[in-house]
Design a protein around this motif. Structure first.
Motif, PDB file in Angstrom:
ATOM      1  N   THR A  82       0.841  -1.201   0.000  1.00  0.00           N
ATOM      2  CA  THR A  82       0.000   0.000   0.000  1.00  0.00           C
ATOM      3  C   THR A  82       0.872   1.246   0.000  1.00  0.00           C
ATOM      4  OG1 THR A  82      -0.251  -0.158   2.401  1.00  0.00           O
ATOM      5  CG2 THR A  82      -2.038  -1.025   1.073  1.00  0.00           C
ATOM      6  N   ALA A  83       0.518   2.163  -0.883  1.00  0.00           N
ATOM      7  CA  ALA A  83       1.255   3.423  -1.005  1.00  0.00           C
ATOM      8  C   ALA A  83       0.240   4.526  -1.249  1.00  0.00           C
ATOM      9  CB  ALA A  83       2.253   3.331  -2.156  1.00  0.00           C
ATOM     10  N   GLY A  84       0.718   5.716  -1.509  1.00  0.00           N
ATOM     11  CA  GLY A  84      -0.207   6.820  -1.776  1.00  0.00           C
ATOM     12  C   GLY A  84       0.135   8.004  -0.918  1.00  0.00           C
ATOM     13  N   CYS A 130      -1.839   2.372  -4.917  1.00  0.00           N
ATOM     14  CA  CYS A 130      -1.683   3.749  -4.436  1.00  0.00           C
ATOM     15  C   CYS A 130      -3.080   4.279  -4.137  1.00  0.00           C
ATOM     16  CB  CYS A 130      -1.040   4.631  -5.498  1.00  0.00           C
ATOM     17  SG  CYS A 130       0.672   4.231  -5.776  1.00  0.00           S
ATOM     18  N   ASP A 171      -5.517   7.202  -2.593  1.00  0.00           N
ATOM     19  CA  ASP A 171      -5.666   8.586  -2.157  1.00  0.00           C
ATOM     20  C   ASP A 171      -7.016   8.749  -1.474  1.00  0.00           C
ATOM     21  OD1 ASP A 171      -3.206   9.176  -3.094  1.00  0.00           O
ATOM     22  OD2 ASP A 171      -3.884  10.047  -4.989  1.00  0.00           O
ATOM     23  N   GLY A 192       4.552   6.414  -6.797  1.00  0.00           N
ATOM     24  CA  GLY A 192       4.308   7.269  -5.637  1.00  0.00           C
ATOM     25  C   GLY A 192       4.875   8.642  -5.898  1.00  0.00           C
TER      26      GLY A 192
END
Lengths: 346, 428
Positions: free
Chosen positions: B107-109, B140, B142, B383
């Protein structure tokens, strides 16, 4: 390559304890242990000169002596410097450490010394100086000299330096990462099983040992006792007359407050480089609470306030130095019959 | 009564976007739209989800990473993966679970705290993280502007779990390449067993907002220490909600694959007796620390331990908890070993821990997290590289023409305190 050697009055063949006040002097070529170094280096290194200084002179004039020795060494523009080995001689060890540290710092060339692990010079300089581990006495001269030569040559040639046990130097207390053969979980369980069986095991991070002081019983009649103020928060008369360093302090100051009711920001400031000085400089009593101590004196809560306060900077200052300051300050306080001390830190 | 658990490994060696999400041989194909839909779920806080694939050896940097999760599915036995969060609250750890081995959901973002991390898929940074060697499906995520930090954290945490569960589901019908079998005995020792009995003391960070761990969905900071079966951990009973330093936060992947539990199970009955696992928390107040330490030590003692492995999460404040556990256990005659990383400064010259006890004479170091490392630029960034200067372990000026210079602290799992990696430190 060219080397300069540093020795004390004894190894420099000037004399024994009676010559310990000798000021630094320089001799061309090698003297005493220098002959052994010359033999071990062979044709690779020429020992251009030997700087000799008395142990007492060095101990009593550390800054001055270091400066003089440094400039004598610089005259020969050496590629490397050796000091000692000092074995278990404390003053000599401190001098060798100081010389090597200064050479490495100011001349950017490798400097190596040798000491017995219990030499006080080890504690003071192990983090900044390569100190080869020696026996306590000159019995270990050849072994020490061999290790010193090998190590200093590696450093001079910018070859990678191995682990302390491989090269024979005392661990400098610098933590360096590397990859182990097994993961941490597996190492942990192996270590635990060894520990449980009573077998030998090596912790990967030895706990630092703190010098813990058991507190004394409370002062019985504070209203009759003399109180002193001591701070590591760096509060000094404006301009920092003792030039206490903003970090890694090597000195402390003793300042007369007998005529003062509080510290005025006009005349006092902090020399400390490890915290935001705004509030201390706005009101130095925040760190060195003279105002509150005077109140207590007036209210009869304390007998009287000691006419001097003591200040140093506790920012990265080594435990060894701090211990030395504490010893000296404590002596002074005891002579003045001080019964209680408030130490403020930041 | 004996409880049985089987973990079926489905090795994944290739990964690609495709029409249908499926496993064929060792190829994992993913329908991207479906993955995005499943990841988002019905969470109205999430505004957008993007998905990328990052493979070992590629010139790819993933930043900022929040969590890493291994796709698993429960085939047989009660409950589902990540119980209490995206499955019910049935007790897991029995029956059969399948795992897609060799891949992970990352998980990224938008950054939550400042303590998310980096995964480099190649170059010098890749050596420090297990995650650099996995086929990563990066989501990602948001969220809405102005959302509170803890809401942000929760939204991303749950989305990651949903993504992993969705992918794990394809393992349901696949035939595992191999099957691990575990048999769980009641934890009390049988007579005549002369192997040393070891309990695992599993500390989970629980310091509040952005520094929390979840057990069956329960916030650990409100729990007393308790017992857990190793196989429950494998089913995702412990989930990371942590935004502490990247290097030593225990991601959900680390929990699912806890190496101490693995090692103790592997050696159980051979040279030790694995008596059980006590999970405990690391709260912020002295009262909470003391209560948990005393209670957990009691449990370890009740299990009849001769020795205990203590693992940690985070640094600084949790050092105090660690030393409390160690000292109390040793006072009871239970021998301990601690797994910890170090914060010895960029020059390695400082004291590594914020607290110590003389009883901590057996410590496994997982490396100095302050050691600087220069990482070259990568061709592709998943990212936002600019956050590097805000991250714990980065600083103003970290980003330059040549690449980035940061502390190891920024690399996901680099100094993991479950002992996941091989990094260590020594005195020089």
């Amino acid at each position: 390559m060219r080397a300069v050697l540093y020795l004390n009055q004894f190894f420099g063949q000037i004399g024994a304890e009676d010559k310990a006040d000798l000021e630094p002097l320089v001799k061309n070529g090698s003297v005493g242990p220098g002959n052994l170094f010359r033999e071990l280096f062979g044709a690779q290194v020429e020992i251009a000169a030997t700087v000799i200084c008395g142990d007492n002179y060095f101990a009593e004039h550390i800054d001055e002596a270091t400066e003089k020795v440094l400039s004598m060494i610089a005259d020969y523009a050496p590629d490397l410097v050796l000091a000692g080995p000092a074995f278990n001689a404390g003053r000599y060890g401190m001098a060798c450490g100081a010389v090597c540290e200064a050479v490495a710092k100011h001349q950017g060339i490798p400097a190596v010394t040798g000491m017995f692990p219990e030499n006080p010079g080890v504690e003071s300089f192990r983090k900044t100086v390569y100190i080869v581990k020696t026996k306590a006495t000159t019995v270990g001269m050849r072994e020490a000299a061999e290790k010193m030569c090998r190590l200093v040559l590696k450093l001079a040639r910018k070859e990678p330096v191995g682990l302390p046990e491989e090269e024979g130097y005392l661990p400098r207390g610098l933590r360096r990462n590397y990859f182990a053969a097994e993961n941490g979980a597996s190492r942990a369980i192996t270590m635990l099983l060894r520990k449980m069986k009573g077998e030998t095991f090596t912790t990967e991070y030895p706990m630092p040992v703190f010098d813990r002081v058991a507190p004394l019983p409370p002062v019985e009649r504070m209203s009759k006792a003399t109180l002193a103020l001591v701070t590591s928060g760096g509060i000094v008369p404006k301009g920092n007359p003792d030039r206490i360093e903003s970090s890694s302090a090597t000195r402390y100051g003793k300042y007369d407050i007998s005529a003062l009711q509080r510290l005025s920001p006009e005349f006092y400031e902090t020399a400390h480089g490890g915290y935001d000085p705004t509030y201390a400089n706005e009101d130095p009593n925040r760190v060195m609470p003279l105002d509150a101590a005077r109140d207590m004196e007036r209210e009869g809560k304390i007998g009287r306030l000691h006419p001097y306060y003591y200040a140093t900077v506790g920012n990265g200052t080594s435990v060894a130095r701090a211990g030395q300051f504490a010893g000296e300050i404590a002596k002074d306080l005891i002579i003045s019959d001080v019964r209680a001390v408030i130490i403020t830190s930041t | 009564m004996m409880m049985k658990y089987e973990l079926g490994h489905i090795p994944i060696e290739e990964i690609a976007w495709g029409q249908k999400t499926s496993v064929e041989g060792t190829l994992l194909q993913i329908n991207r739209e479906k993955l995005l839909e499943k990841t988002r779920g019905d969470d109205s806080r999430i505004t957008s989800v993007r998905a990328d694939i990052a493979k070992p050896g590629e010139s790819v940097r993933i930043i900022p990473v929040k969590d890493v999760i291994e796709p698993r599915v429960k085939i047989d036995g009660k409950g589902g993966v990540f119980p209490g969060l995206i499955s019910g609250v049935d007790t897991v750890g029995e029956g059969r679970t399948h795992v897609l081995k060799g891949c992970a959901v990352v998980t990224a973002g938008q950054i939550v705290g400042f303590q998310e991390g980096i995964i480099d898929m190649s170059g010098p940074g890749a050596r420090y993280s297990t995650f650099s060697k996995l086929l990563n499906i990066v989501v990602c995520i948001d969220v809405k502007n102005g959302i509170a930090h803890h809401e942000h954290e929760e939204a991303i945490r749950l989305a990651g779990l949903r993504a992993a569960a969705y992918l794990g589901e394809v393992g349901r019908s696949a035939t595992p390449a191999h099957l691990e079998r575990f048999e769980m005995r009641p934890p009390f020792r049988s007579k005549g067993d002369d192997l040393p009995g070891i309990v695992y003391l599993y500390m989970l960070l629980s310091q509040g907002l952005l520094h929390d761990s979840y057990l069956y969905g329960q916030d650990m900071k409100n729990l007393l220490p308790t017992l857990i079966m190793p196989t429950e951990v494998m089913d995702g009973a412990i989930v990371s909600g942590n935004c502490v330093s990247a290097c030593d936060k225990n991601t959900t992947y680390h929990h699912q694959n806890n190496p101490v539990i693995r090692e103790l199970l592997n050696r159980d009955g051979i040279d030790l007796h694995f008596l059980g696992t006590v999970v405990t928390n690391c709260n912020v107040t002295l009262k909470d620390k003391t209560r948990s330490a005393r209670y957990a030590v009691k449990l370890v003692h009740m299990l009849g331990a001769d020795g205990a492995v203590i693992t940690k999460e985070g640094f600084g404040n949790p050092d105090a908890d660690t030393m409390m556990y160690c000292a109390r256990l040793e006072e009871k005659g239970i021998r301990t070993v601690i797994i910890s990383d170090e914060f010895a400064g960029v020059d390695g010259a400082s004291q590594s821990l914020a607290d110590t006890t003389p009883q901590a004479d057996a410590v496994v170091s997982t490396g100095n997290a302050n050691e600087p490392i220069a990482l070259p630029h990568m061709d592709k960034v998943i990212g936002d590289i600019r956050v590097i200067e805000k991250m714990a372990g980065g600083q103003a000026g970290s980003l330059s023409q040549k690449g980035i210079t940061v502390e190891l602290q920024t690399i996901m799992g680099a100094t993991n305190e479950l002992g996941f990696e091989f990094l260590t430190a020594r005195d020089e």
